[in-house]
Structure formats: C-alpha cells, structure tokens
Write a protein that holds these residues in place. Sequence first.
Motif, PDB file in Angstrom:
ATOM      1  N   MET A   1       0.840  -1.189   0.000  1.00 52.58           N
ATOM      2  CA  MET A   1       0.000   0.000   0.000  1.00 52.58           C
ATOM      3  C   MET A   1       0.881   1.246   0.000  1.00 52.58           C
ATOM      4  SD  MET A   1      -2.990   1.115   2.684  1.00 52.58           S
ATOM      5  CE  MET A   1      -1.833   1.445   4.020  1.00 52.58           C
ATOM      6  N   SER A   2       0.547   2.217  -0.832  1.00 52.46           N
ATOM      7  CA  SER A   2       1.331   3.435  -0.938  1.00 52.46           C
ATOM      8  C   SER A   2       1.204   4.280   0.324  1.00 52.46           C
ATOM      9  CB  SER A   2       0.873   4.268  -2.140  1.00 52.46           C
ATOM     10  OG  SER A   2       1.091   3.564  -3.346  1.00 52.46           O
ATOM     11  N   LYS A   3       2.325   4.888   0.715  1.00 48.49           N
ATOM     12  CA  LYS A   3       2.340   5.705   1.920  1.00 48.49           C
ATOM     13  C   LYS A   3       3.453   6.735   1.806  1.00 48.49           C
ATOM     14  CE  LYS A   3       2.767   5.258   6.962  1.00 48.49           C
ATOM     15  NZ  LYS A   3       3.005   4.272   8.058  1.00 48.49           N
ATOM     16  N   GLU A   4       3.160   7.961   2.212  1.00 47.95           N
ATOM     17  CA  GLU A   4       4.166   9.013   2.171  1.00 47.95           C
ATOM     18  C   GLU A   4       5.230   8.799   3.244  1.00 47.95           C
ATOM     19  OE1 GLU A   4       2.186  12.740   2.560  1.00 47.95           O
ATOM     20  OE2 GLU A   4       1.259  12.645   0.574  1.00 47.95           O
ATOM     21  N   PHE A   5       6.414   9.373   3.010  1.00 51.83           N
ATOM     22  CA  PHE A   5       7.475   9.338   4.006  1.00 51.83           C
ATOM     23  C   PHE A   5       8.205  10.673   4.005  1.00 51.83           C
ATOM     24  CE2 PHE A   5       9.778   8.276   0.164  1.00 51.83           C
ATOM     25  CZ  PHE A   5      11.026   8.891   0.330  1.00 51.83           C
ATOM     26  N   GLU A   6       8.890  10.959   5.116  1.00 48.12           N
ATOM     27  CA  GLU A   6       9.750  12.129   5.215  1.00 48.12           C
ATOM     28  C   GLU A   6      10.893  11.821   6.150  1.00 48.12           C
ATOM     29  OE1 GLU A   6       8.328  16.355   5.443  1.00 48.12           O
ATOM     30  OE2 GLU A   6       9.300  16.251   7.434  1.00 48.12           O
ATOM     31  N   ILE A   7      12.105  12.119   5.694  1.00 50.62           N
ATOM     32  CA  ILE A   7      13.319  11.941   6.485  1.00 50.62           C
ATOM     33  C   ILE A   7      14.006  13.294   6.544  1.00 50.62           C
ATOM     34  CG2 ILE A   7      15.554  10.778   6.626  1.00 50.62           C
ATOM     35  CD1 ILE A   7      14.225   8.558   4.820  1.00 50.62           C
ATOM     36  N   ALA A   8      14.107  13.886   7.733  1.00 51.32           N
ATOM     37  CA  ALA A   8      14.666  15.235   7.880  1.00 51.32           C
ATOM     38  C   ALA A   8      15.889  15.194   8.777  1.00 51.32           C
ATOM     39  CB  ALA A   8      13.618  16.182   8.456  1.00 51.32           C
ATOM     40  N   ARG A   9      16.915  15.934   8.384  1.00 57.62           N
ATOM     41  CA  ARG A   9      18.138  16.049   9.166  1.00 57.62           C
ATOM     42  C   ARG A   9      18.621  17.504   9.130  1.00 57.62           C
ATOM     43  NH1 ARG A   9      16.517  11.591   9.951  1.00 57.62           N
ATOM     44  NH2 ARG A   9      17.682   9.608   9.835  1.00 57.62           N
ATOM     45  N   GLU A  10      19.281  17.923  10.198  1.00 56.39           N
ATOM     46  CA  GLU A  10      19.948  19.224  10.254  1.00 56.39           C
ATOM     47  C   GLU A  10      21.391  19.012  10.693  1.00 56.39           C
ATOM     48  OE1 GLU A  10      17.841  21.896  12.780  1.00 56.39           O
ATOM     49  OE2 GLU A  10      15.945  21.722  11.667  1.00 56.39           O
ATOM     50  N   TYR A  11      22.307  19.758  10.104  1.00 58.55           N
ATOM     51  CA  TYR A  11      23.711  19.611  10.466  1.00 58.55           C
ATOM     52  C   TYR A  11      24.462  20.897  10.159  1.00 58.55           C
ATOM     53  CZ  TYR A  11      24.384  18.756   5.447  1.00 58.55           C
ATOM     54  OH  TYR A  11      24.389  18.861   4.075  1.00 58.55           O
ATOM     55  N   GLU A  12      25.613  21.066  10.805  1.00 58.36           N
ATOM     56  CA  GLU A  12      26.529  22.151  10.501  1.00 58.36           C
ATOM     57  C   GLU A  12      27.835  21.561   9.978  1.00 58.36           C
ATOM     58  OE1 GLU A  12      27.126  25.182  13.387  1.00 58.36           O
ATOM     59  OE2 GLU A  12      24.989  25.430  13.810  1.00 58.36           O
ATOM     60  N   VAL A  13      28.544  22.353   9.188  1.00 59.39           N
ATOM     61  CA  VAL A  13      29.774  21.859   8.580  1.00 59.39           C
ATOM     62  C   VAL A  13      30.767  23.011   8.456  1.00 59.39           C
ATOM     63  CG1 VAL A  13      28.888  22.246   6.234  1.00 59.39           C
ATOM     64  CG2 VAL A  13      30.706  20.567   6.610  1.00 59.39           C
ATOM     65  N   ASP A  14      32.042  22.688   8.564  1.00 50.09           N
ATOM     66  CA  ASP A  14      33.108  23.686   8.419  1.00 50.09           C
ATOM     67  C   ASP A  14      33.351  23.972   6.941  1.00 50.09           C
ATOM     68  OD1 ASP A  14      33.674  24.146  11.131  1.00 50.09           O
ATOM     69  OD2 ASP A  14      34.872  22.332  11.237  1.00 50.09           O
TER      70      ASP A  14
END
Length: 243
Positions: A1-14
Amino acid sequence: MSKEFEIAREYEVDATPEQVWDALTTGTGGWLWPMEFDGERRVGPFGSTLTNWDPPHRLTSRSEDVGFPTQSLNQLDNTIEPRDEGRRAWVRYVHSGIFTDDWDNQYDGASKHTDFYLHTLRQYLTHFAPRPVAFTTLNGPAASQAPDAFTAVGRALGLSDDTAEGAKVTARGPGGGTLDAVVDYRNPYFIGLRTDDALIRFFGRNHWGAPVGISVHDFAADADAGRDEAAWQGWLNGVFDTP
C-alpha cells in the motif's frame, strides 16, 4: 500500500554555503555519485525537476518517475544558511516521497543511508573539496545478501568487532595490499574508511535484502575509476569466495 514518508536532518559543517552548494550540485561524485544539474532549464539528476534553484540557499529536486518498483515520488530538499559570518554553514535536508510497497523496510534503509551519505558529504567538504575525483560503485555477489555478510566484510578488512569510529587502522585491501586509514564511520550497517587520498564506503545492504555494496571516491592524482572498480570487485568477491 502506498504511503508518504519524510526523512529530515539538520547539520553544521566547516564549509561556506557556497562550498556546500558546489558539493551538492557540481556533479563530481566527490561525496555521493556524479549528478547533473541544469539550473537554467530546471532539470536535476535522473530527469528530476528543480522546483527550487536559489544558489547557495535552496535546492529542491522532485521526480514523479523514480524508476523503482517500490517508490512513485521522490523529493530532495536542501536549505543552506551561513553561520559564523559565512565561514560555516547550517543545512536542513529533507528527503520525502511515496513508497508503494515494503514501507517499513524501505523507510528504515533510506533513513540509515541518509545519515551515512550526509556524513560522507561533511567528510568530503572537510578533507577533500574541491579536489577532482574518480568515482566508482559496485555490488557484491548473491552470497553477500546473507544475514552475516557485513560482519564478514568488516573482518576481511582486518577490523575487530569493537574497532570504533576515529580509530587509525591498517586495513586489508585489494591484492593483499594494506591501507592506512581512519575509520570515519562505523555501525552495524556501514563502514567508512578515509585515507589521505580516498573515501571508501562499505554498505551493509544485506540488512535490507540486497547485496553488500562499496563505493570509492578516489582523489589521488593518478586515480582511475576502472582500476578501482576491478580491484575492489575482486576483493569483495573474494570475501564470499566468488570467482
């Protein structure tokens, strides 16, 4: 069965926002794989549509023709903001879409891969950008889908089960050679090795019913993607005694 997804990330970088933007869009394969972006025509990798193209602040690609039987919609969104007067960058990354089958397995695999890919991006920006790269990726034989396959890969590299991130190691590589490397990433699903001239990534995709994979980002002056592929394919086949 079709289903939405969301994968969220936050990061800092030099790295500056401009450097992050270049890493995401220049298509070198320095940290992920070669990709093509055409900001004028709003065309992104694999025929996706660029719904946001605002360098170096916002990048969104959307595809409704993903080409996978278990997914019908894919969207990647990056929001980039300066930190420390532009010397560093903060990034919010959101991967969303629709999985059409095997939702739990697909989501778990995508989520864990996201952490490894974003870590590799930061490694590239910190240690290698903007050096030219020769990139290759390959998969193991059918035997590498076994439940204990990735454990075998770690041991073939000469890593003990408790070798942790940050360890300096002499790993066993192709042709009986050795690699002086830092284990820059390690968990039950992935291993990242960083040498002076390469990022070598090992993917335990057997956990999701696929073969083990390897990618090599080679920044050496004499780098040759074909040579890297042949060498590591032979090494990976040897782990599973496959001719």
